[in-house]
Design an enzyme around this catalytic site. Structure first.
Site, PDB file in Angstrom:
ATOM      1  N   LYS A  57      31.598  50.187  39.653  1.00 17.21           N
ATOM      2  CA  LYS A  57      30.218  50.065  38.756  1.00 17.21           C
ATOM      3  C   LYS A  57      29.056  50.573  39.516  1.00 17.21           C
ATOM      4  CE  LYS A  57      32.455  45.889  36.548  1.00 17.21           C
ATOM      5  NZ  LYS A  57      32.316  44.437  36.079  1.00 17.21           N
ATOM      6  N   SER A 255      38.204  39.419  36.897  1.00 19.45           N
ATOM      7  CA  SER A 255      38.117  38.599  38.227  1.00 19.45           C
ATOM      8  C   SER A 255      39.584  38.853  38.580  1.00 19.45           C
ATOM      9  CB  SER A 255      37.630  37.501  38.077  1.00 19.45           C
ATOM     10  OG  SER A 255      36.595  37.204  37.522  1.00 19.45           O
TER      11      SER A 255
END
Length: 299
Positions: A57, A255
């Site tokens: 990211k 996650s």
């Protein structure tokens, strides 16, 4: 037009709202399908090689990325897993020049067509030119924060594949959509946009990432993830072909970490992972990659 600062604040506010909405207790989360529908699904496990992608990211500096690359170079990875990492655009060349060839490199986004007067965009041709092999398309942050729609994402995938980039095609539902029983409806609609534009699925990996589980610490249970993965494979069999359904890898994101990856990997239709925060920690990411051993034990 709104000032840049207000636009940025608006986008950040939208992202914060999505993540706050995902804070509902796990017990309240339910699959977007009826039990009767789930029993009719064809769980046809894929035949592709285990796959783990790391989405870095908008994180990192030259120094921290150098340390992460060093950790990845030192890691011992199982042979039967494909491993890909996606640095921010400006660090791709640094990573390409220092990372082991054992791990391939991806971009996090690309433009919908040939380069030109498109300020701030990066073309598929440019990514290929610097040695990128993959690109992530359709990630929820591009859909729900930046505002990319299904049709736009599908066309980007087609163009990228046409320029010899391999594609991680992301799908997934919002918390409200899951609670409304629309998980399958949303995922199938997003899948259809890819299918309408892709003619050859050889270089496509599908990443199921429930938005409520991305960056929140929540994770779909192995059973929840398996049910959606099986449904996606069944959709591919019905709407594309049985061969594509068998070969295309369907990976889970949301996650994923070193502690939960082994249990998730045991499920027959989970062919790997797309990892966010945990991919920024070299040893943890290596552990996730090596969760393929759980798949082998299960098989």
């Amino acid at each position: 037009m709104a000032a840049p600062s207000s636009l940025a604040s608006s986008h950040l506010s939208r992202l914060a709202d999505l993540r706050r909405a995902a804070a509902a207790p796990a017990a309240q989360l339910r699959l977007g399908c009826s039990r009767r529908r789930a029993q009719r699904l064809v769980a046809m496990a894929g035949s592709g090689k285990f796959f783990v992608g790391g989405n870095w990211k908008c994180n990192g500096t030259k120094e921290s990325i150098s340390k992460l690359v060093s950790d990845l170079n030192a890691a011992t990875l199982e042979n039967d897993v494909d491993v890909v990492v996606a640095p921010p655009f400006i660090y791709i060349d640094q990573v390409k020049s220092s990372l082991t060839d054992r791990i391939e490199v991806s971009a996090q986004n690309t433009w919908i067509g040939k380069g030109g007067a498109f300020t701030g965009e990066i073309s598929a041709e440019q990514l290929v030119d610097i040695g990128c092999q993959w690109v992530i398309l359709g990630h929820s942050e591009r859909r729900h924060v930046i505002g990319e729609d299904d049709e736009f994402i599908g066309k980007k995938a087609a163009y990228a594949l046409g320029q010899n980039l391999k594609v991680m095609a992301c799908i997934g539902e919002l918390l409200g959509e899951r609670e409304a029983g629309k998980t399958f409806e949303v995922c199938f609609k997003q899948l259809k946009a890819f299918a309408d534009n892709i003619t050859n699925w050889t270089n496509v990996v599908i990443a199921y990432e429930p938005v409520w589980a991305i960056g929140t610490g929540k994770v779909a249970s192995p059973e929840q993830a398996q049910e959606v993965h099986a449904a996606v494979r069944d959709w591919l069999k019905t709407n594309v072909s049985a061969d594509v359904a068998s070969v295309v890898r369907i990976i889970y994101g949301g996650s994923v970490n070193a502690a939960n990856s082994a249990e998730l990997a045991k499920k027959e239709d989970i062919d790997g992972f797309l990892v966010g925060g945990a991919s920024l920690k070299g040893p943890d990411f290596a552990t996730i990659c090596n969760s393929v051993t759980s798949k082998k034990v299960t098989a």
